[in-house]
Motif scaffolding. Sequence first.
Motif, short mmCIF file in Angstrom:
data_model
loop_
_atom_site.label_atom_id
_atom_site.label_comp_id
_atom_site.label_asym_id
_atom_site.label_seq_id
_atom_site.Cartn_x
_atom_site.Cartn_y
_atom_site.Cartn_z
N ARG A 148 0.84 -1.20 0.00
CA ARG A 148 0.00 0.00 0.00
C ARG A 148 0.87 1.25 0.00
NH1 ARG A 148 -2.15 -1.52 4.98
NH2 ARG A 148 -2.42 0.68 5.47
N PHE A 149 1.97 1.21 0.75
CA PHE A 149 2.90 2.34 0.82
C PHE A 149 4.17 1.88 1.50
CE2 PHE A 149 0.29 2.60 4.68
CZ PHE A 149 1.27 2.62 5.67
N VAL A 150 5.22 2.68 1.33
CA VAL A 150 6.44 2.58 2.13
C VAL A 150 6.69 4.01 2.60
CG1 VAL A 150 8.89 2.01 2.20
CG2 VAL A 150 7.34 0.70 0.72
N ARG A 151 6.81 4.18 3.90
CA ARG A 151 6.88 5.53 4.48
C ARG A 151 8.08 5.61 5.42
NH1 ARG A 151 1.30 6.24 6.29
NH2 ARG A 151 1.03 6.77 4.10
N LEU A 152 8.88 6.64 5.25
CA LEU A 152 9.97 6.90 6.19
C LEU A 152 9.37 7.04 7.57
CD1 LEU A 152 13.03 7.35 6.24
CD2 LEU A 152 12.59 9.79 6.03
N TRP A 153 10.00 6.44 8.57
CA TRP A 153 9.42 6.46 9.91
C TRP A 153 10.40 7.05 10.90
CZ3 TRP A 153 4.73 6.45 11.35
CH2 TRP A 153 4.43 6.33 12.70
#
Length: 158
Positions: A148-153
Amino acid sequence: MSKNTIIQTVWQLAEPIAAELGVSLWDVRFEKEGASYFLRILIDREGGADINDCEAMSRRIDPLLDEADPIPQSYYLEVWSAGMNRDLVRDFHFTQNIGKKVMVGLFEAWESGGEKEPVCILKEYRGKTIVVTDPAGTDRELELSGLRFVRLWEDMPF
């Protein structure tokens, strides 16, 4: 003009302005929401872009967009900071963030009852796939098209 052509044209107009302002261009998005179109330019800088950076970028790009006229319909221009927990979508987003924490949006949890948005370490980027180290320490190769997404965390400071 196609959405990709619009984005590419705007990117070419915005990138030199961003460099002059001491910010980097993170992303350009052309999106329809309801009956309205939005041109969103996301910028970044070391320590994060602020409202003054966004305003300066908006003031500089607006007349160039009027002159080039790459978008046939009316739209709203928005300039945003990329923010702490930003989506990784472009090649350089992934390559610049190897070794950092990312939240991975899964369609189905890896284990029964497991998380659908685990925070992992981005280990490798291979174009259409990434390798992450999951919270249990297991390396997993994931197809980007299956996420669905890859998000910097970034851990929140509070």
